[in-house]
Design an enzyme around this catalytic site. Structure first.
Site, PDB file in Angstrom:
ATOM      1  N   LYS A  87       0.317  -1.370  -0.059  1.00 50.13           N
ATOM      2  CA  LYS A  87      -0.062  -0.414   0.041  1.00 50.13           C
ATOM      3  C   LYS A  87       0.659   1.371   0.202  1.00 50.13           C
ATOM      4  O   LYS A  87       1.769   1.236   0.797  1.00 50.13           O
ATOM      5  CB  LYS A  87      -0.950  -0.106   1.167  1.00 50.13           C
ATOM      6  CG  LYS A  87      -2.141  -1.294   1.089  1.00 50.13           C
ATOM      7  CD  LYS A  87      -2.487  -1.252   2.805  1.00 50.13           C
ATOM      8  CE  LYS A  87      -1.287  -1.325   3.747  1.00 50.13           C
ATOM      9  NZ  LYS A  87      -2.286  -1.720   5.219  1.00 50.13           N
ATOM     10  N   THR A 109      -7.312   9.496   7.686  1.00 51.05           N
ATOM     11  CA  THR A 109      -7.526   8.280   7.433  1.00 51.05           C
ATOM     12  C   THR A 109      -6.740   7.341   8.338  1.00 51.05           C
ATOM     13  O   THR A 109      -6.161   6.158   8.229  1.00 51.05           O
ATOM     14  CB  THR A 109      -5.372   8.673   7.132  1.00 51.05           C
ATOM     15  OG1 THR A 109      -4.683   9.328   7.570  1.00 51.05           O
ATOM     16  CG2 THR A 109      -5.951   9.973   4.877  1.00 51.05           C
ATOM     17  N   GLY A 149      -7.346   4.438   9.899  1.00 53.85           N
ATOM     18  CA  GLY A 149      -7.881   2.368  10.286  1.00 53.85           C
ATOM     19  C   GLY A 149      -8.188   3.076   8.544  1.00 53.85           C
ATOM     20  O   GLY A 149      -8.759   1.598   8.539  1.00 53.85           O
ATOM     21  N   THR A 150      -7.409   3.146   7.901  1.00 56.47           N
ATOM     22  CA  THR A 150      -7.901   3.366   6.206  1.00 56.47           C
ATOM     23  C   THR A 150      -7.169   1.392   6.533  1.00 56.47           C
ATOM     24  O   THR A 150      -8.040   0.943   5.296  1.00 56.47           O
ATOM     25  CB  THR A 150      -6.706   4.028   5.456  1.00 56.47           C
ATOM     26  OG1 THR A 150      -5.117   4.182   5.538  1.00 56.47           O
ATOM     27  CG2 THR A 150      -7.228   5.183   5.295  1.00 56.47           C
ATOM     28  N   GLY A 151      -6.349   1.649   6.923  1.00 57.01           N
ATOM     29  CA  GLY A 151      -5.206  -0.158   5.942  1.00 57.01           C
ATOM     30  C   GLY A 151      -6.068  -1.518   6.993  1.00 57.01           C
ATOM     31  O   GLY A 151      -6.822  -2.562   6.138  1.00 57.01           O
ATOM     32  N   CYS A 152      -7.234  -0.680   7.827  1.00 53.63           N
ATOM     33  CA  CYS A 152      -7.900  -2.205   8.762  1.00 53.63           C
ATOM     34  C   CYS A 152      -9.275  -1.975   7.648  1.00 53.63           C
ATOM     35  O   CYS A 152      -8.981  -3.313   7.403  1.00 53.63           O
ATOM     36  CB  CYS A 152      -8.438  -1.558  10.593  1.00 53.63           C
ATOM     37  SG  CYS A 152      -7.199  -1.154  11.093  1.00 53.63           S
TER      38      CYS A 152
HETATM   39  N1  LIG Z   1      -4.995  10.617   1.162  1.00 55.48           N
HETATM   40  C1  LIG Z   1      -5.239   9.360   0.742  1.00 55.48           C
HETATM   41  N2  LIG Z   1      -5.552   9.395  -0.959  1.00 55.48           N
HETATM   42  C2  LIG Z   1      -5.898   7.715  -1.297  1.00 55.48           C
HETATM   43  N3  LIG Z   1      -5.826   6.904  -0.918  1.00 55.48           N
HETATM   44  C3  LIG Z   1      -5.463   6.453   0.575  1.00 55.48           C
HETATM   45  C4  LIG Z   1      -4.561   8.431   1.094  1.00 55.48           C
HETATM   46  N4  LIG Z   1      -4.312   7.520   2.797  1.00 55.48           N
HETATM   47  C5  LIG Z   1      -4.293   5.995   2.058  1.00 55.48           C
HETATM   48  N5  LIG Z   1      -4.932   5.364   0.933  1.00 55.48           N
HETATM   49  C6  LIG Z   1      -5.327   4.335   0.598  1.00 55.48           C
HETATM   50  O1  LIG Z   1      -5.439   3.738   1.993  1.00 55.48           O
HETATM   51  C7  LIG Z   1      -5.112   2.048   1.859  1.00 55.48           C
HETATM   52  C8  LIG Z   1      -4.161   1.831   3.207  1.00 55.48           C
HETATM   53  O2  LIG Z   1      -2.848   2.206   2.772  1.00 55.48           O
HETATM   54  P1  LIG Z   1      -1.971   3.962   4.064  1.00 55.48           P
HETATM   55  O3  LIG Z   1      -2.459   4.401   4.659  1.00 55.48           O
HETATM   56  O4  LIG Z   1      -0.703   3.134   2.942  1.00 55.48           O
HETATM   57  O5  LIG Z   1      -2.121   1.772   5.618  1.00 55.48           O
HETATM   58  P2  LIG Z   1      -1.907   1.670   6.377  1.00 55.48           P
HETATM   59  O6  LIG Z   1      -3.329   2.286   7.464  1.00 55.48           O
HETATM   60  O7  LIG Z   1      -1.884   0.207   7.206  1.00 55.48           O
HETATM   61  O8  LIG Z   1      -0.339   2.558   7.348  1.00 55.48           O
HETATM   62  C9  LIG Z   1      -4.733   2.047   1.001  1.00 55.48           C
HETATM   63  O9  LIG Z   1      -5.069   1.609  -0.089  1.00 55.48           O
HETATM   64  C10 LIG Z   1      -3.277   3.588   0.054  1.00 55.48           C
HETATM   65  O10 LIG Z   1      -3.560   3.748  -1.081  1.00 55.48           O
HETATM   66  C1  LIG Z   2      -6.378  -1.257  17.488  1.00 57.11           C
HETATM   67  C2  LIG Z   2      -5.621  -0.650  16.434  1.00 57.11           C
HETATM   68  N1  LIG Z   2      -5.790  -1.588  15.064  1.00 57.11           N
HETATM   69  C3  LIG Z   2      -5.119  -1.378  13.891  1.00 57.11           C
HETATM   70  C4  LIG Z   2      -4.460   0.225  14.009  1.00 57.11           C
HETATM   71  C5  LIG Z   2      -3.928   0.659  12.649  1.00 57.11           C
HETATM   72  O1  LIG Z   2      -4.765   1.545  12.027  1.00 57.11           O
HETATM   73  P1  LIG Z   2      -4.278   1.995  10.621  1.00 57.11           P
HETATM   74  O2  LIG Z   2      -5.475   1.652   9.678  1.00 57.11           O
HETATM   75  O3  LIG Z   2      -4.550   3.473  10.247  1.00 57.11           O
HETATM   76  O4  LIG Z   2      -3.539   1.096   9.913  1.00 57.11           O
HETATM   77  C6  LIG Z   2      -5.167   0.802  15.361  1.00 57.11           C
HETATM   78  N2  LIG Z   2      -4.862   1.862  15.021  1.00 57.11           N
HETATM   79  N3  LIG Z   2      -5.549   0.639  15.976  1.00 57.11           N
HETATM   80 MG   LIG Z   3      -2.025  -0.432   8.650  1.00 57.41          MG
END
Ligand SMILES: Nc1ncnc2c1ncn2[C@@H]1O[C@H](COP(=O)(O)OP(=O)(O)O)[C@@H](O)[C@H]1O
Ligand SMILES: Cc1ncc(COP(=O)(O)O)c(N)n1
Ligand SMILES: [Mg+2]
Length: 726
Positions: free
Chosen positions: A388, A422, A424-427
Site C-alpha cells: 500500500k 485516514t 483505520g484505512t489499512g484496517c
Molecule cells: N490520502 C489518501 N488518498 C487516497 N488513498 C489513500 C490515502 N491514504 C491512504 N490511502 C489508501 O488507503 C489504503 C491504506 O494504505 P496505507 O495508509 O498505506 O496503510 P495503513 O493504513 O496500513 O498505514 C491504501 O489503499 C492506500 O492507497
Molecule cells: C486497534 C487498532 N488496530 C489497528 C490500527 C491501525 O490503523 P491503520 O488502519 O490506520 O493502520 C489501530 N490504530 N488500532
Molecule cells: Mg495499517
C-alpha cells in the site's frame, strides 16, 4: 468443529492430465475448495498412499482430505505423517462402522446414497457413524460409468428433505447448477471434471464459490484489536465487512485506549481467553473469510496460528499491523519474527511501506523499491502481497498486488485524496478485501472494488466530524448517499440490495476484458503510442470525436434530467458541460487549417462507427431509464481514463509520455487527474444505480454497458480502417 462441505473436489487422474492430481489439488484449494477426495479406482494401495502423502503436503492444512474407498491406505498414509481426515465409502465398500472405529471420532466419514433403501440403512446406523452423504448423480456423467439414473435438481431436493445428514450433491455438477443445488438444500457440491479438466483450477474454483455464495452473505471474522473511538481495529472491520456485503464477527486480540489523536494504552487479555473466543465462533459457525489485524505480542500470534491450523478458514487476509497512523506501536518488537512466520498461513498480506520494510528486511524508500521488496516477500513466503502506498510522499496513493507464485503484478494508481481522515484505512481495506474475496471475486477485481469503496469512504470522512486528530473514514458514505433525499429510496431498501456497487463495477469491467484487450491491440492505438500515427487519420479521428462529444453531451444532459439526487444531477450536468468544452477545444486547437486539416476532414460527416455509437446512446436515452443511461455513458469515461493512464504510465512504450510526442497535449487530457476523478464518480453513480435496481434492470445495464464498450472499440478502430482522402 463445523465442517465446511461447500466446495468438494473429487480427483480424477485422467482428467487432471499432464498437470497431475497433486498440482490440480494445490490450485483448486487455492481457489477455495474445502474438501478434497482422492479417488483412483485403478491405483495400487502403495500408489494411493504416496498420492495421499503428496496431496496432504500441498493442501498444507487449508482443506480436509479424504480418500475414496481405501480405508487401509488412509491408515497407512496417516502412519507416515499425512493429514488424512477420513474416507468416503460407497454402499458396497467396507463398512462405515469399521471406518469409524479405525479412524476415530474426529474423522470425516462420507457415504454415497441415492435411494430410499439407502436412507433406511443410514437411519439404522448409530448416530455419529457417518458425517455426510454424497448424493447423486445429479446429471449424467462420464466420470462414473456405472452411475445410477440421474436425480436432477428436483430429485436431489426430495432426497435432502428426507435425509437426517448433510448432503453433498455429486455427479455431473456444473457451474450453472451451483445456486439451484444450494437452494435445494445441498450442504455442498462435489465437482470432478469441471475442476480437474479446468485450464485454471483456482479461477474455476473461485467461480464455483462465487456462484455458490450468490445471493448469500459471506461470514467474515475479524481477529484484531479494539479501537473504542470506532475508526480502526475490530470496529472499523465490522463496518467494512457490512459495507461490502458480509456478515461481520469480531474476536478482539487486545483492547486499546485510543482516539483519533493516539493510543494511550494497550491491554492484552489472557491468551487462554482469546482461544476460547476463537473456538466459540468456529465450533458453531462456518467461516468464509478471516481478516487479521493487530496481534499485540508473540503469544497472541501463536494462539491465532494454532487456531488457524484447526479451523482452516478458506481465506485469510493478514494486515501486519505494527504501528498506528499516530505513530504508536501496536506489536511488541520481539514479536516481529513470529509475525513473519504467520504470513505463510495467509491468502493475502497487506503491508504498508514501513511494515513491508520490516517484513522483507529491505529498504523501502520509494515506490519502485516497495514493489521490489513486495516481490521478494511474495517469493519468500509464497503468498500474495498487496503493498500500500498511502504513506508515499507526493500526489499519488498507489497500491500494487503482487503474486510471485503466478508471476502476477497489478498496479493500481490513484490520486491522493486530500484529507486528514485516514485513521483505520489499512484496517478497513483489509477487511473489505476479505469480504470481497469471500464473495468469490478474483483477487485483482477484489482489490479494484475495495479501493473504489475505500476512496469514496475517505472522501466522506471529514464530514463525520469525529475527533480532533486523524478522523475515521465514513464506511457507509456510498450507502447513505444512495439512500439520499429526493430519490425516495429508503435506507432499508438500499440495505436489502443483494449486490454491492463495488462488485457490480468489478463485474462490468471484467465483462469487457476482451474488448479492452482488443482496443490495446488496435493499430490506431499502437501507432498513437509510438508516434508513428499519421496526422490525417489522427485529425480525422478528432473530427469524429468532436461530432461525438456534441451529441454525447446531450445524452449526459438527459442523465442529469433524470437523476434521482441533486448530487447526481449536478455531476452529469457538469459532465455535459465538460463534453461541450472538449468539443470546442478540439475545434480551437486541432481542427484548424494551421494543423493541416483538410477540407474533407473539416467538413466531416459522422462516420458509420460514430453514427452507430450515437444511435445506440440516443436510443437508450430515449427509451431507457436513468440506470440504463448512466451505464451506457460510462465506457466513454472509463475506457479513456484507463487508456490515458496506461499510456501515461509508459505501458505502451516510453514515447507516449514524451513531451515531444506530436500529440502530447491531446494525450495529456486523458491522464488528467480531474478527468480521472470524474470517471470514479461516474463509476460510483452507475454502479450505485445498479445496486439499487432490480435484477432485470441490472441485466439491461450490464448489456448497454457492454454494447457501448463495443462501440468504443469500433470508434477507435475506424480511423485506420478507413482514412478519408485528404
Ligand atoms: N490520502 C489518501 N488518498 C487516497 N488513498 C489513500 C490515502 N491514504 C491512504 N490511502 C489508501 O488507503 C489504503 C491504506 O494504505 P496505507 O495508509 O498505506 O496503510 P495503513 O493504513 O496500513 O498505514 C491504501 O489503499 C492506500 O492507497
Ligand atoms: C486497534 C487498532 N488496530 C489497528 C490500527 C491501525 O490503523 P491503520 O488502519 O490506520 O493502520 C489501530 N490504530 N488500532
Ligand atoms: Mg495499517
Amino acid at each position: 468443529m463445523t465442517v465446511d462441505l461447500s466446495l468438494y473436489l473429487v480427483t480424477d487422474p485422467e482428467l487432471c492430465g499432464d498437470r497431475g492430481v497433486v498440482e490440480t489439488v494445490r490450485q483448486a484449494v487455492e481457489g477455495g475448495v474445502r474438501v478434497v477426495q482422492v479417488r483412483d479406482k485403478t491405483a495400487t494401495e502403495a500408489e494411493i498412499v504416496e498420492q495421499l502423502i503428496a496431496v496432504s503436503q500441498v493442501i498444507d492444512g487449508r482443506a480436509l482430505l479424504v480418500v475414496n474407498d481405501r480405508l487401509d491406505a488412509a491408515v497407512a498414509a496417516r502412519e507416515r505423517g499425512a493429514r488424512v481426515h477420513g474416507v468416503h465409502l460407497g454402499q458396497g465398500d467396507a463398512s462405515v462402522r469399521r471406518a469409524r472405529e479405525v479412524l476415530g471420532p474426529d474423522a470425516l466419514i462420507g457415504l454415497t446414497a441415492n435411494s430410499a433403501a439407502h436412507l433406511e440403512a443410514v437411519l439404522a446406523l448409530p448416530v455419529g457413524t457417518v458425517d455426510y452423504l454424497g448424493v447423486g448423480v445429479i446429471r449424467p456423467t462420464a466420470t462414473k460409468p456405472d452411475h445410477p439414473a440421474p436425480l436432477g435438481v428436483d430429485g436431489f431436493r426430495d432426497f435432502v428433505a428426507r435425509s437426517p445428514l448433510p448432503c453433498v450433491a455429486i455427479g455431473g455438477v456444473g457451474l450453472d447448477d451451483a445456486e439451484a443445488l444450494r437452494d435445494a438444500g445441498a450442504a455442498g457440491i462435489a465437482v470432478v471434471s469441471a475442476l480437474c479438466a479446468a485450464e485454471d483450477p483456482a479461477a474455476t474454483a473461485r467461480a464455483f464459490r462465487r456462484r455458490w455464495l450468490a445471493g448469500s452473505v459471506p461470514r467474515v471474522l475479524s481477529i484484531a484489536g479494539s479501537d473504542p473511538s470506532g475508526g480502526a481495529g475490530i470496529q472499523a472491520d465490522i463496518k467494512s465487512i457490512a459495507a461490502n456485503g458480509g456478515y461481520g464477527m469480531a474476536v478482539p486480540t487486545a483492547l486499546t485506549a485510543q482516539n483519533t489523536q493516539g493510543v494511550r494504552g494497550v491491554h492484552v487479555p489472557p491468551a487462554e481467553f482469546l482461544r476460547a473466543q476463537l473456538d466459540a465462533v468456529s465450533d458453531d459457525i462456518v467461516i468464509d473469510a478471516v481478516k487479521i489485524g493487530m496481534l499485540a505480542d508473540a503469544e497472541v500470534i501463536r494462539t491465532v496460528a494454532a487456531w488457524l491450523d484447526r479451523a482452516r478458514p478458506p481465506i485469510v487476509v493478514l494486515d501486519p499491523v505494527m504501528v498506528a497512523t499516530s505513530g504508536d506501536r501496536l506489536l511488541e518488537p520481539d514479536a516481529e519474527r513470529e509475525l513473519r512466520d504467520l504470513l505463510r498461513r495467509a491468502t493475502l498480506v497487506t503491508p504498508n511501506l514501513a511494515e513491508l520494510a520490516v517484513l522483507s528486511g529491505r529498504d523501502v524508500g520509494d515506490w519502485s523499491e516497495a514493489i521490489a521488496a513486495a516481490e521478494d516477500l511474495s517469493t519468500d513466503v509464497g503468498v500474495a502481497v498487496l503493498v500500500k502506498g498511502g504513506h508515499l510522499a507526493g500526489n499519488d496513493a498507489p497500491d500494487a498486488l503482487i503474486d510471485a507464485r503466478h508471476g502476477r503484478r497489478q498496479e493500481y494508481s490513484g490520486t491522493r485524496i486530500v484529507t486528514s481522515s485516514t485513521h483505520g484505512t489499512g484496517c478497513s481495506l483489509s477487511s473489505a478485501l476479505a469480504t470481497l474475496l469471500a464473495r468469490g471475486l478474483e483477487p485483482e477485481q477484489a482489490v479494484r472494488a475495495a479501493r473504489s469503496w475505500l476512496r469514496e469512504s475517505l472522501r466522506a470522512g471529514e464530514a463525520l466530524r469525529v475527533g480532533r486528530g486523524h478522523g475515521p473514514i465514513n464506511h457507509f458514505s456510498g450507502l447513505w448517499a444512495r439512500a439520499d433525499t429526493t430519490s425516495g429510496v429508503a435506507a432499508s431498501e438500499v440495505a436489502a440490495s443483494e449486490v454491492a456497487a463495488s462488485e457490480v463495477a468489478a463485474e462490468w469491467w471484467e465483462r469487457i476484458a476482451d474488448i479492452r484487450a482488443q482496443i490495446d491491440e488496435l493499430p490506431f492505438i499502437r501507432a498513437l503510442a509510438d508516434g508513428s500515427l499519421e496526422r490525417e487519420p489522427f485529425l480525422a479521428y478528432l473530427a469524429q470525436d468532436a461530432l461525438y462529444l456534441r451529441e454525447y453531451a446531450r445524452v449526459l444532459s438527459e442523465a442529469a434530467r433524470r437523476a434521482p439526487t441533486s448530487a447526481e444531477q449536478a455531476f452529469w450536468a457538469h459532465s455535459a458541460h465538460g463534453s461541450i468544452v472538449g468539443e470546442l477545444e478540439l475545434h480551437a486547437s486541432w481542427l484548424t487549417p494551421q494543423q493541416g486539416v483538410s477540407a474533407a476532414t473539416f467538413a466531416a460527416e459522422p462516420s458509420a462507427a460514430t453514427t452507430a455509437y450515437l444511435d445506440h446512446l440516443r436510443s437508450v436515452a430515449f427509451g431507457g431509464d436513468y440506470a440504463e443511461i448512466v451505464a451506457a455513458v460510462l465506457p466513454c469515461f472509463w475506457l479513456y481514463t484507463d487508456l490515458g493512464r496506461r499510456l501515461h504510465a509508459g505501458e505502451f512504450g516510453e514515447y507516449a509520455r514524451d513531451p515531444q510526442h506530436p500529440f502530447a497535449s491531446w494525450l495529456a487530457t486523458y491522464a488528467d487527474p480531474a478527468f480521472e476523478e470524474a470517471t470514479e464518480t461516474a463509476i460510483l453513480y452507475a454502479s450505485g444505480a445498479a445496486a439499487r435496481a432490480d435484477a432485470a434492470t441490472r441485466a439491461r445495464m450490464s448489456r448497454v454497458f457492454e454494447v457501448s464498450s463495443a462501440h468504443e472499440l469500433a470508434f477507435f478502430a475506424a480511423p485506420m480502417e478507413f482514412s478519408p482522402a485528404g
